[in-house]
Design a protein around this motif. Structure first.
Motif, short mmCIF file in Angstrom:
data_model
loop_
_atom_site.label_atom_id
_atom_site.label_comp_id
_atom_site.label_asym_id
_atom_site.label_seq_id
_atom_site.Cartn_x
_atom_site.Cartn_y
_atom_site.Cartn_z
N PHE A 289 -3.33 15.49 -28.29
CA PHE A 289 -4.34 16.09 -27.41
C PHE A 289 -4.27 15.50 -26.00
O PHE A 289 -4.46 16.21 -25.00
CB PHE A 289 -5.73 15.86 -28.02
CG PHE A 289 -6.87 15.99 -27.05
CD1 PHE A 289 -7.29 17.24 -26.60
CD2 PHE A 289 -7.54 14.86 -26.59
CE1 PHE A 289 -8.34 17.36 -25.70
CE2 PHE A 289 -8.59 14.97 -25.69
CZ PHE A 289 -9.00 16.23 -25.24
N LYS A 290 -3.99 14.21 -25.90
CA LYS A 290 -3.98 13.56 -24.60
C LYS A 290 -2.82 14.03 -23.71
O LYS A 290 -2.79 13.73 -22.52
CB LYS A 290 -3.96 12.04 -24.77
CG LYS A 290 -5.27 11.48 -25.29
CD LYS A 290 -5.25 9.97 -25.38
CE LYS A 290 -4.36 9.50 -26.51
NZ LYS A 290 -4.31 8.02 -26.60
N HIS A 291 -1.88 14.78 -24.30
CA HIS A 291 -0.77 15.32 -23.52
C HIS A 291 -1.04 16.74 -23.02
O HIS A 291 -0.18 17.33 -22.37
CB HIS A 291 0.52 15.28 -24.34
CG HIS A 291 1.09 13.89 -24.48
ND1 HIS A 291 1.94 13.33 -23.56
CD2 HIS A 291 0.89 12.94 -25.44
CE1 HIS A 291 2.26 12.10 -23.94
NE2 HIS A 291 1.63 11.84 -25.08
N HIS A 292 -2.22 17.28 -23.34
CA HIS A 292 -2.57 18.57 -22.75
C HIS A 292 -2.63 18.39 -21.23
O HIS A 292 -3.11 17.36 -20.74
CB HIS A 292 -3.92 19.06 -23.28
CG HIS A 292 -4.26 20.44 -22.85
ND1 HIS A 292 -4.81 20.71 -21.62
CD2 HIS A 292 -4.10 21.64 -23.47
CE1 HIS A 292 -5.00 22.03 -21.50
NE2 HIS A 292 -4.57 22.61 -22.62
N LEU B 94 -5.69 11.24 -17.18
CA LEU B 94 -5.36 9.89 -17.63
C LEU B 94 -4.21 9.26 -16.86
O LEU B 94 -4.08 8.02 -16.85
CB LEU B 94 -4.99 9.92 -19.13
CG LEU B 94 -6.09 10.38 -20.11
CD1 LEU B 94 -5.55 10.37 -21.53
CD2 LEU B 94 -7.34 9.52 -19.99
N GLU B 95 -3.37 10.07 -16.25
CA GLU B 95 -2.19 9.54 -15.58
C GLU B 95 -2.58 8.52 -14.51
O GLU B 95 -3.45 8.76 -13.67
CB GLU B 95 -1.39 10.68 -14.94
CG GLU B 95 -0.04 10.22 -14.41
CD GLU B 95 0.80 11.39 -13.92
OE1 GLU B 95 1.87 11.14 -13.35
OE2 GLU B 95 0.37 12.56 -14.10
N GLY B 96 -1.95 7.36 -14.59
CA GLY B 96 -2.27 6.27 -13.67
C GLY B 96 -3.42 5.41 -14.12
O GLY B 96 -3.76 4.42 -13.45
N LYS C 230 2.40 5.54 -22.98
CA LYS C 230 1.67 5.66 -21.72
C LYS C 230 0.34 6.39 -21.93
O LYS C 230 -0.72 5.90 -21.56
CB LYS C 230 2.51 6.39 -20.69
CG LYS C 230 3.80 5.66 -20.33
CD LYS C 230 4.65 6.48 -19.37
CE LYS C 230 5.95 5.78 -19.04
NZ LYS C 230 6.80 6.61 -18.13
N LEU C 231 0.42 7.57 -22.53
CA LEU C 231 -0.78 8.33 -22.88
C LEU C 231 -1.08 8.24 -24.37
O LEU C 231 -2.24 8.26 -24.78
CB LEU C 231 -0.62 9.80 -22.48
CG LEU C 231 -0.39 10.12 -21.01
CD1 LEU C 231 -0.26 11.63 -20.82
CD2 LEU C 231 -1.51 9.56 -20.15
N LEU D 129 -0.72 0.87 -34.92
CA LEU D 129 -0.90 -0.58 -34.93
C LEU D 129 -1.20 -1.10 -33.53
O LEU D 129 -1.98 -2.05 -33.37
CB LEU D 129 0.34 -1.26 -35.52
CG LEU D 129 0.57 -0.98 -37.01
CD1 LEU D 129 1.75 -1.81 -37.52
CD2 LEU D 129 -0.68 -1.28 -37.83
N THR D 130 -0.59 -0.49 -32.51
CA THR D 130 -0.94 -0.87 -31.15
C THR D 130 -2.40 -0.57 -30.88
O THR D 130 -3.13 -1.37 -30.27
CB THR D 130 -0.05 -0.12 -30.14
OG1 THR D 130 1.31 -0.48 -30.34
CG2 THR D 130 -0.45 -0.46 -28.70
N SER D 131 -2.87 0.59 -31.36
CA SER D 131 -4.27 0.95 -31.16
C SER D 131 -5.20 0.00 -31.88
O SER D 131 -6.25 -0.39 -31.34
CB SER D 131 -4.50 2.39 -31.62
OG SER D 131 -3.85 3.31 -30.77
N VAL D 132 -4.85 -0.40 -33.10
CA VAL D 132 -5.71 -1.32 -33.86
C VAL D 132 -5.87 -2.63 -33.12
O VAL D 132 -6.93 -3.27 -33.17
CB VAL D 132 -5.14 -1.55 -35.28
CG1 VAL D 132 -5.89 -2.67 -36.00
CG2 VAL D 132 -5.23 -0.27 -36.10
#
Length: 550
Positions: free
Chosen positions: A280-283, A290-292, A447-448, A453-456
């Motif tokens: 979804f975040k790539h829409h 979110l970029e930047g 990036k987006l 595991l990174t999120s946790v």
């Protein structure tokens, strides 16, 4: 464990859970009678550590409980200034005009908040009234009297070995006895489940329904930030695979609260809710925002979605269920905190009246009646068909028919559909893998989108590894013998924290591994496992996520 000797303490009312419902009950009890002894037990390391919510707060609950909350410095400052609703396609968007939305969907007069911060402030208000608030205290057992009613809880047990036997530094915890015990554990709490099963509180009612909500906090470029803006979307990327949608709330300090909800009644076991959020975040609309920017936090939790027809009986001998344990979220509004507060207030008033009349331990029928006939019931009744219509007719049909039903309820106080049933539980909705095509998900770009595991690592989750696993299997063989071949091992996907995995090594049979240290206490496994084989219980007090600003 009945042979374990424990010290005990007696209170008038014992409350499990320092969320908006439990704290509201505590505050209202002391407002009504300062002499009442009230204790709130919270499993998180501090109040707010396990709280995760969108959140746009309807202040109706707080207005009723603490009318002067503004003067008392509540962390509720950011009033909604813009309200946008979009239906997304893969590369575009269609805005639904605000004038087409039923009035109840308006966010005018609501506030963008961190419910973790709101609950921490509410705990301060409770303590000023001399409520005892104890964080880091998991409640692991209900205590019953000889007549079968609930008389207390066991809290603060520490130091068991992985096999469940007492370890070297074992602490048995205490029994906290109450004339009434109120369960404000949130969605699918372990003691709430026990009470519901013991007293048949769901009997004859529609099954409870749930969604999985995942949330991130981002700091974005100032030129893209519009404090007070609220955005909701439906459609892509879920399409026909599942119901759900997103929220984007512009909070102070160039921060946005961005979240994604997947209804857990989806059929395709290949669906991967976490990766749907990442996709979804790539829409284009979201990626540009979110970029930047920089991600600050991540978390997830189950959301009660059954609404009015799924509400269990909320009282039992000696106690009551509060808030999300009953299922008080208004699904189209994505709001339940105001109803949680109102439920705690109503339960407190019923308990106070019973104690004043000497009816200690009676069923608080006045509370159950108030939930259904009062402002909470009114709020839920007018949207009761939105979720079942969506489940039956999909996004386009559900959106149109649900909108018509809400408009008719708004104008005439009733719709044309009566009260539709949900039918199956979310676990029963899960189909067999052979009937569905696998879904290919793009790899996270770092990036987006990110791996689980990174999120946790953004949740500050910690569990003492020497304790027993708090995620119990009724049948340890079932994951490999049934769930893997029949359902393609859905636990490896529906968990938003990577707790479950099927390990396949050369020359060996697959193994089912539970990485309980990763658990963020969302309860999705307890809800969605197709054979209901996973039982979520509390770990040691203080363990789990340590959310900040959620």
């Amino acid at each position: 464990m009945a042979d374990i000797e424990r010290e005990s303490m007696d209170y008038d009312v014992v409350i499990v859970g320092a969320g908006p419902a439990g704290l509201s009950a505590a505050i209202r009890l002391k407002q009504l009678d300062p002499e009442l002894s009230v204790v709130v037990l919270e499993k998180g390391s501090e109040v707010g550590a396990h709280i995760l919510s969108g959140a746009v707060l309807d202040p109706a609950g707080l207005d009723a409980l603490i009318p002067d909350w503004r003067e008392k410095g509540a962390p509720i400052k950011t009033e909604v200034t813009q309200d946008h609703f979009y239906v997304l396609g893969e590369g575009g968007k269609l805005r639904v005009p605000n004038i087409a939305m039923p009035p109840l969907m308006s966010n005018h007069g609501n506030y963008i908040v961190s419910m973790g911060e709101v609950c921490a402030w509410m705990a301060e208000q409770a303590e000023e009234l001399e409520v005892e608030v104890f964080p880091g205290m998991s409640c692991s057992e209900l205590v019953y009297g000889e007549d079968g009613r609930v008389t207390g809880v066991v809290a603060g047990e520490f130091g068991r070995n992985p096999d469940g036997t007492p370890g070297e530094g074992y602490e048995p915890g205490m029994v906290l006895n109450g004339k009434y015990v109120m369960l404000g554990e949130g969605v699918r709490g372990s003691l709430t489940k026990e009470a519901m099963a013991t007293f048949g509180l769901q009997d004859g009612r529609d099954p409870q329904k749930f969604g999985l909500g995942m949330k991130e906090i981002w700091e974005i470029s100032p030129e893209k930030h519009h404090e007070g803006r609220v955005v909701h979307t439906m459609g892509w990327p879920l399409g026909k695979n599942a119901g759900g949608g997103s929220f984007i709330y512009h909070a102070p300090g160039n921060k946005i609260l961005i979240g994604f909800v997947v209804h857990l009644n989806y059929a395709n076991p290949h669906l991967y809710p976490y990766m749907e959020f990442q996709r979804f975040k790539h829409h284009p609309m979201v990626a540009d925002l979110l970029e930047g920017g920089k991600r600050i936090s991540y978390g997830g939790r189950a959301i009660s979605e059954g609404g009015f027809q799924s509400m269990p009986k909320a009282v039992f001998p000696g106690g009551a269920i509060l808030g999300c344990g009953v299922g008080l979220v208004n699904v189209p509004r994505i709001k339940g905190n105001h109803n949680a507060m109102l439920s705690g207030k109503a339960a407190a008033e019923a308990a106070h009246a019973a104690l004043k009349e000497g009816r200690e331990g009676d069923e608080l029928t006045a509370y159950d009646t108030e939930l259904r006939d009062g402002p909470v019931g009114k709020d839920l009744r007018r949207v009761r068909n939105v979720k079942p219509l969506w489940s039956r007719y999909g996004l386009a049909g559900g959106l149109a028919l649900g909108g018509i039903d809400m408009w008719l309820n708004n104008i005439f106080g009733g719709g044309i559909f009566g009260t539709l049933k949900h039918g199956k539980s979310d676990a029963e909705c899960t189909g067999e893998a052979k009937d569905f095509a696998p879904i290919e998900y793009p790899r996270p770009d770092g990036k987006l989108s990110f791996d689980r595991l990174t999120s946790v690592s953004f949740t500050a989750t910690n569990h003492e590894e020497s304790q027993p696993c708090h995620l119990k299997l009724k049948d340890p063989a079932l994951p490999v013998e049934v769930n893997l071949p029949v359902y393609a091992g859905p636990s490896a996907r529906y968990c938003p924290a990577g707790v479950y995995e099927f390990v396949e090594e050369d020359g060996a049979d697959p193994r089912f591994v539970i990485n309980f240290q990763n658990c963020i206490h969302c309860k999705t496994c307890d809800i969605k496992d197709p054979r209901q084989n996973i039982v979520w219980t509390v770990p040691q007090g203080g363990d789990g996520p340590n959310y900040s600003g959620m």
